[in-house]
Structure formats: structure tokens, C-alpha cells
Enzyme design. Sequence first.
Site, short mmCIF file in Angstrom:
data_model
loop_
_atom_site.label_atom_id
_atom_site.label_comp_id
_atom_site.label_asym_id
_atom_site.label_seq_id
_atom_site.Cartn_x
_atom_site.Cartn_y
_atom_site.Cartn_z
N ALA A 69 7.60 -5.38 5.26
CA ALA A 69 7.39 -5.80 6.78
C ALA A 69 5.91 -6.44 6.64
O ALA A 69 5.27 -6.53 5.83
CB ALA A 69 7.23 -4.37 7.45
N TYR A 120 4.99 -6.64 17.00
CA TYR A 120 5.34 -5.74 15.65
C TYR A 120 5.95 -4.38 16.09
O TYR A 120 6.64 -3.99 15.60
CB TYR A 120 3.74 -5.37 14.97
CG TYR A 120 3.87 -4.41 14.18
CD1 TYR A 120 4.37 -4.32 12.94
CD2 TYR A 120 3.24 -2.98 14.66
CE1 TYR A 120 4.34 -3.35 11.95
CE2 TYR A 120 3.07 -2.06 13.34
CZ TYR A 120 3.78 -2.31 12.22
OH TYR A 120 3.84 -1.25 11.52
N TYR A 128 0.89 -1.03 -0.02
CA TYR A 128 0.06 0.11 0.03
C TYR A 128 0.95 1.25 0.19
O TYR A 128 0.97 2.21 -1.12
CB TYR A 128 -0.89 0.07 1.17
CG TYR A 128 -1.72 1.29 1.52
CD1 TYR A 128 -2.29 2.00 0.79
CD2 TYR A 128 -1.83 1.39 3.05
CE1 TYR A 128 -3.07 3.04 0.91
CE2 TYR A 128 -2.68 2.79 3.07
CZ TYR A 128 -3.33 3.42 2.36
OH TYR A 128 -3.97 4.40 2.59
N PHE A 155 -14.95 -1.12 18.47
CA PHE A 155 -14.21 -1.73 19.42
C PHE A 155 -14.15 -0.73 20.71
O PHE A 155 -13.24 -0.21 21.03
CB PHE A 155 -13.28 -2.40 18.87
CG PHE A 155 -13.02 -3.17 17.82
CD1 PHE A 155 -14.06 -4.07 17.68
CD2 PHE A 155 -12.23 -3.17 17.07
CE1 PHE A 155 -13.99 -5.05 16.65
CE2 PHE A 155 -12.11 -3.92 15.98
CZ PHE A 155 -13.15 -5.09 15.87
N1 UFG Z 1 -11.52 -0.20 14.91
C1 UFG Z 1 -12.99 -0.51 15.15
N2 UFG Z 1 -13.51 -1.28 14.54
C2 UFG Z 1 -12.69 -1.89 13.11
C3 UFG Z 1 -11.39 -1.74 13.08
C4 UFG Z 1 -10.92 -0.76 13.94
O1 UFG Z 1 -13.55 0.01 15.98
O2 UFG Z 1 -13.44 -2.62 12.39
C5 UFG Z 1 -10.99 0.78 15.92
C6 UFG Z 1 -9.51 0.39 16.53
O3 UFG Z 1 -10.19 -0.32 17.94
C7 UFG Z 1 -8.96 1.51 16.90
C8 UFG Z 1 -9.28 2.56 15.76
O4 UFG Z 1 -10.40 1.92 15.15
O5 UFG Z 1 -9.48 2.21 18.16
C9 UFG Z 1 -8.20 2.46 14.65
O6 UFG Z 1 -7.77 1.00 14.43
P1 UFG Z 1 -6.91 0.60 13.09
O7 UFG Z 1 -6.91 -0.89 13.32
O8 UFG Z 1 -7.55 1.20 11.90
O9 UFG Z 1 -5.74 1.32 13.48
P2 UFG Z 1 -4.81 1.11 14.71
O10 UFG Z 1 -4.63 2.25 15.59
O11 UFG Z 1 -4.95 -0.19 15.48
O12 UFG Z 1 -3.45 0.81 13.99
C10 UFG Z 1 -2.31 1.78 13.60
C11 UFG Z 1 -1.53 1.08 12.44
C12 UFG Z 1 -0.77 0.00 12.84
C13 UFG Z 1 0.05 0.51 14.17
C14 UFG Z 1 -0.92 1.17 15.00
C15 UFG Z 1 0.01 1.82 16.51
O13 UFG Z 1 -2.41 0.61 11.57
O14 UFG Z 1 0.17 -0.26 12.21
O15 UFG Z 1 -1.79 2.13 14.61
O16 UFG Z 1 -0.63 1.56 17.42
F1 UFG Z 1 0.68 -0.44 14.76
#
Ligand code: UFG
Length: 317
Positions: A73, A139, A11, A204
Amino acid sequence: MKLLVTGGAGYVGSVVSALLLEAGHEVVVLDDVSTGHEDSVPEGARLVRGTLRDTAQDVMAGAGFEAVLHFAAKSLVGESVEKPGLYWDKNLGESLALLDAMRVAGVPRIVFSSTAAVYGEPESTPILETDPTRPTNPYGASKLAIDTALAEYARLHGIGGVSLRYFNVAGAYGRLGERHTVETHLIPNVLKIAQGDGEAVKMFGDDYPTPDGTCIRDYIHVTDLGRAHLLALDACAPGTHRIFNLGSGTGNSVKEVVDVCREVTGREIPAEVAPRRPGDPAVLVASSDKIQAELGWKPERDLRTMIDDAWTFLRSR
Ligand code: UFG
């Protein structure tokens, strides 16, 4: 410049490859195409298929590369908790093979995709580059180890390195967008529901200490993120390793993201509250002051534009 882009079929790597080509650079993509897609490699870039461990040395030997942009990665937090060995091997092990190949071939610069996950649960917000790094999953730990290795290679071997610590990347650049087989990210998941693929968005947790109870993240457009790589490339100075956070400096909650997706798509998008996802910090927002001050970078695209571009991308497929 003649540039090697690892992970250029993924991406972010494909978007940055496209921007580098537009800026007049020569791009060779090194990718094992395990999670990326061959047709994401932009026209004008040459694709070499292979892992860093098996091919980096051969690809670089005598080829006259002036820099490496390193995206390849494994990047799923949940998977990293289940298979830590895989993350140490693919992320750290293969990065060390890459750094050694650079040293042998005399390639002087590297821009590396690091992550906000190196910080873990932040003590204060917005997060500064000088804040403690206490990753809460393999990670983030593996990416932090690579940042450390880069600092050592800079000190010992004179390589010029820049680590960019991404916050939440979103949006698309024309035909280049998120195409993960296992999609865990919020925006593509919400847009899939808007397309009728699935019944309801799972939010979530709604009992976090935030104004609406859902988690707050710092979303950054992939094109803005991409532009930062070109600036970082120019900023690589021999023998130094610099670290920059890369976010927009503002936060949006899960509920806000779902609402903007509803506005952009004009669709209802059912959503329901689900249990908290383990390991999610309540708020992750970057201070982007350092990259703004030192590299003159500024985010130009807001959340609505990210969602608009991601939606256009998804519908074109
Ligand atoms: N979320 C939902 N529903 C979903 C998907 C996500 O409620 O279907 C929430 C998650 O719980 C979180 C927020 O949306 O609160 C963002 O989630 P993402 O999975 O989109 O992204 P993250 O913040 O978990 O992850 C990002 C990057 C990772 C990195 C991380 C750092 O994608 O690579 O930030 O903490 F590791």
C-alpha cells in the site's frame, strides 16, 4: 500453509513474513519494491517483483496458495492529501485486482492491513471497532473502502477475511525495521536526531487538550503486531469478514516519547515546539478488548522496548 504476502519487502510485511517462516509456513512475497527493500525480504521467502494489478493473477493461478496477507500500500497521510488519485488507484484499485485474482484462483483467506485512519477524529476514546468511520484523508478513506470490499467478497464469494486496524506501529525485529525514504513517523525521526542527523525534534503542537498539550498516540511493537497476524490467519472463516483494532490500549504523548528516547539513547535530543500538523487528532487510542477476547492476543512489549529495538536497529545500519 502456502502463503502469498503482498508488500513483504516493507516494514510490517517483512516482519510478518519472518514470523510466518519461523512458524513453518511457506512464504512467497509479491512486491514492486517501490518503497520496500529487496534485502528486507527474509531469507527463505521467494520474492516476485511486480504490481498486484500486473502480476497477482499469474502468481496465484494454479499455485495452491491457502491465504494472502495483504500489506502492499501507499501509506503517507500527507501525500494522500496531495495525490488522492494515486491512493485510490494503488490502494483500492490494486486491492480489487488482488481480490479478483484470489476469487479466480480459489484462494480462500485474506488478512488485510487496515488502519486507525479509517476512524478519523474520534468521538470517544478508546476507539471501538463499532465506532463511526469518518476518515479525514484519502489514505484512510482508501483503506476503509478496501475493508468494505472485503466484506462484500466474503458475502458474495465466500472468502474469509480479517482486517487489522493498526494504530502506531514502532520498534524493530532484529535486522528488520523502519527504512522509509521519506520518514514522517515520530519515533524514527526522534532517533535520527539522537544520531546527530538533524538539529532538533519538531513537536507538532503543544496546545492540544491533553495533559501536556502534545498529541497522544497508541504505540504498538511491530513484533506484537506481527503475532496478531498469525492469530488472524487462523481466525479467517469462509464467508465472514472480521475487523479488529490493533493497539496496546494505552496512550503516550509526543513529549513522553521524546523523553523515553532520551532515556534509551542517553543523548540529549534537542526538541522544539512547531505548529500543529494539519489533520492530527489530539488523541488516538485503540480499545484492543475485541482482539484480546476473540483471538487471545495481548501486547507484550512496552514503549521503552519499542524505542530500544528501533535504536538498536538504527545503529546497526
Ligand atoms: N510528530 C511530531 N514530530 C514528528 C513526527 C510526528 O510531533 O517529527 C507527532 C505527530 O504530530 C503525531 C504523533 O507525533 O501527533 C505521531 O505521529 P506519526 O506520524 O508517528 O503517526 P500518526 O499518528 O500521524 O500516524 C499513524 C500511522 C498512520 C495512520 C495514522 C492514523 O502512522 O499510518 O496513525 O491516524 F494513518
